[in-house]
Motif scaffolding. Structure first.
Motif, short mmCIF file in Angstrom:
data_model
loop_
_atom_site.label_atom_id
_atom_site.label_comp_id
_atom_site.label_asym_id
_atom_site.label_seq_id
_atom_site.Cartn_x
_atom_site.Cartn_y
_atom_site.Cartn_z
N PHE A 61 11.79 -14.24 13.79
CA PHE A 61 11.05 -13.28 14.61
C PHE A 61 9.70 -12.91 13.98
O PHE A 61 8.97 -12.09 14.52
N ARG A 62 9.38 -13.50 12.83
CA ARG A 62 8.15 -13.14 12.14
C ARG A 62 6.94 -13.59 12.95
O ARG A 62 6.73 -14.77 13.18
N ILE A 63 6.15 -12.63 13.39
CA ILE A 63 4.95 -12.94 14.17
C ILE A 63 3.68 -12.50 13.44
O ILE A 63 2.57 -12.83 13.87
N ILE A 64 3.86 -11.76 12.35
CA ILE A 64 2.71 -11.27 11.58
C ILE A 64 2.73 -11.94 10.22
O ILE A 64 3.74 -11.84 9.49
N PRO A 65 1.69 -12.64 9.84
CA PRO A 65 1.67 -13.31 8.54
C PRO A 65 1.72 -12.29 7.40
O PRO A 65 1.27 -11.16 7.56
N PRO A 66 2.29 -12.67 6.25
CA PRO A 66 2.37 -11.73 5.13
C PRO A 66 0.99 -11.29 4.65
O PRO A 66 0.05 -12.08 4.63
N LEU A 67 0.89 -10.03 4.29
CA LEU A 67 -0.36 -9.48 3.78
C LEU A 67 -0.60 -10.03 2.38
O LEU A 67 0.32 -10.05 1.55
N PRO A 68 -1.82 -10.49 2.08
CA PRO A 68 -2.10 -10.98 0.72
C PRO A 68 -1.72 -9.93 -0.33
O PRO A 68 -1.87 -8.73 -0.10
N GLU A 69 -1.23 -10.40 -1.48
CA GLU A 69 -0.72 -9.52 -2.52
C GLU A 69 -1.72 -8.46 -2.94
O GLU A 69 -1.37 -7.30 -3.17
N GLU A 70 -3.00 -8.83 -3.01
CA GLU A 70 -4.00 -7.87 -3.50
C GLU A 70 -4.23 -6.72 -2.53
O GLU A 70 -4.76 -5.67 -2.90
N TYR A 71 -3.81 -6.89 -1.27
CA TYR A 71 -3.97 -5.82 -0.28
C TYR A 71 -2.71 -4.97 -0.11
O TYR A 71 -2.71 -4.01 0.67
N GLN A 72 -1.65 -5.34 -0.83
CA GLN A 72 -0.41 -4.56 -0.75
C GLN A 72 -0.49 -3.38 -1.71
O GLN A 72 0.27 -3.26 -2.68
N THR A 73 -1.40 -2.48 -1.42
CA THR A 73 -1.61 -1.31 -2.27
C THR A 73 -0.73 -0.15 -1.82
O THR A 73 -0.12 -0.20 -0.75
N THR A 74 -0.68 0.88 -2.64
CA THR A 74 0.12 2.06 -2.30
C THR A 74 -0.28 2.63 -0.95
O THR A 74 0.57 2.92 -0.10
N TYR A 75 -1.58 2.80 -0.73
CA TYR A 75 -2.05 3.41 0.51
C TYR A 75 -1.71 2.54 1.72
O TYR A 75 -1.26 3.04 2.76
N VAL A 76 -1.92 1.26 1.59
CA VAL A 76 -1.68 0.36 2.72
C VAL A 76 -0.20 0.32 3.08
O VAL A 76 0.18 0.43 4.27
N ILE A 77 0.66 0.21 2.08
CA ILE A 77 2.09 0.14 2.35
C ILE A 77 2.60 1.45 2.94
O ILE A 77 3.38 1.45 3.91
N LEU A 78 2.17 2.58 2.38
CA LEU A 78 2.60 3.87 2.92
C LEU A 78 2.07 4.08 4.35
O LEU A 78 2.77 4.66 5.19
N PHE A 79 0.87 3.60 4.60
CA PHE A 79 0.32 3.72 5.96
C PHE A 79 1.19 2.95 6.95
O PHE A 79 1.56 3.47 8.02
N LYS A 80 1.57 1.73 6.59
CA LYS A 80 2.38 0.92 7.51
C LYS A 80 3.78 1.52 7.69
O LYS A 80 4.31 1.54 8.81
#
Length: 393
Positions: free
Chosen positions: A202-221
């Motif tokens: 069911f994966r339709i969204i490609p994984p976010l690059p590691e450098e963008y997996q920050t605290t703010y981004v993950i908490l936002f999602k």
């Protein structure tokens, strides 16, 4: 006693830290949640203000936010396939509740009286909502001691649930670790299976690059998914906490959320601390006079309920191929729910395993069952049961 926020925070964290250290030193023979609960109740009976947790800033808004984010995160620990495979766990958990009701309403009624067992049984099958419903109903009928019993049941039952569950989960974790030690389970194969599960169809969204997996981004999602879950809950006529976990699973399956999202953000530890502190705040209601007044029916109903729970859950679990330790542990989640079910599982696995492979296999096998069991009992079944039992009082 008025404390400033840093003083109250330090006291609360000292108690939680002592609980954790005792658990580590005793290899989870004495679980941290049990130690912390004992220290809090002694503190409330002596020198601690009843609102010390609130004074430490762990008040309702941030507690609910933590719950929403944590449960959405818990959904990212399970694939859709894994979640659907837990139907046996749901049946075992419900069977345990049936066992509680069967013994309390039969033998319990003979020993402690109808009003006592009707008021105390729903809180024993689950969480705070059931306790509030029954205590309010009893108070409205002028049954003051019965109302106190319903409240005390919710507050005290964890003292039975924590050590028993810890003992059972340690035995289960040791059994699972033995499979890895003996070579019956090869972690290379197990990790490959997990990797294949992570590659959801069911994966339709490609994984976010590691450098963008920050605290703010993950908490936002996580916040976005939790907000959608809370908005959808009334439409789906489901508890909002259940929907948060379901949406967490969907978020992971579609690729929008990372697996173990809060761990990657570095936020998991603090959020779980907030919830644990909030749970122990309820012990401030358990005064010595309250417990003295209703001690006999309180402890008698707990013993009867746990006996019925163990017998039925073991019977059903055996039919499904679950060990008696795992079956009873699933049913025991009714006594505390989330997050103690998570803490007890992780601590027991850590104490019973010797390396990362054994630990990971034990957690992977036990944690989904304990999480689903907790939702089945505390979040769903107990509220339904309390709604019915109110009419019997």
């Amino acid at each position: 006693m008025d404390l400033n926020v840093t003083q109250a925070f330090s006291i609360v964290l000292l108690i939680l830290a002592v609980g954790e250290l005792v658990s580590m030193k005793t290899k989870a023979m004495i679980p941290s949640v049990f130690v912390s609960a004992v220290l809090f109740i002694i503190g409330f009976w002596t020198i601690l203000p009843g609102d010390v947790v609130t004074q430490s800033s762990f008040a309702t808004p941030i507690v609910y936010l933590s719950m929403y984010l944590l449960l959405t995160h818990m959904g990212t620990l399970m694939s859709l396939k894994e979640l659907l495979s837990q139907w046996k766990t749901v049946v075992i958990a419900l069977g345990g509740i049936v066992g509680i009701i069967a013994l309390t309403l039969s033998l319990g009624n003979l020993l402690f009286g109808w009003e006592n067992v009707v008021a105390a049984t729903p809180p024993l099958t689950g969480g705070v909502v059931a306790s509030i419903l029954m205590s309010t109903a009893a108070a409205e009928k002028g049954l003051t001691s019965i109302a106190v019993l319903a409240t005390a049941m919710y507050v005290i039952q964890g003292f039975f649930g924590y050590p028993i569950t810890s003992y059972l989960l340690k035995k289960e974790a040791n059994r699972l670790a033995d499979k890895v030690r003996s070579g019956e389970v090869k972690m290379e194969d197990n990790n490959q299976e997990k990797a294949e599960e992570n590659e959801s169809r069911f994966r339709i969204i490609p994984p976010l690059p590691e450098e963008y997996q920050t605290t703010y981004v993950i908490l936002f999602k996580l916040g976005i998914v939790a907000a959608l879950a809370v908005a959808a809950a009334p439409i789906l006529h489901l508890n909002q906490f259940v929907v948060c976990m379901l949406f967490g699973v969907i978020g992971r399956e579609t690729g929008f959320l990372e697996e173990k999202a809060l761990v990657k953000s570095g936020s998991f530890g603090f959020l779980i601390t907030i919830l644990m502190a909030f749970i122990f705040a309820g012990l401030s209601d358990a005064t010595p006079s309250m417990l003295t007044e209703i001690a006999v029916p309180l402890f008698g109903i707990i013993v009867l309920g746990l006996t019925g729970m163990a017998l039925i859950s073991m019977f059903i679990g055996k039919m499904f191929g679950y060990t008696k330790e795992m079956s009873i542990s699933i049913a025991m989640t009714a006594l505390y729910g989330f997050p103690p079910n998570y803490i007890l599982t992780v601590e027991s696995a850590r104490a019973s395993t010797k390396n990362d492979d054994e630990y990971q296999y034990a957690v992977d096998e036990m944690l989904p069952k304990m999480l689903v069991g907790g939702f089945t009992t505390v979040t769903i079944a107990s509220v339904i049961i309390a709604g019915f039992f109110v009419k019997l009082l």
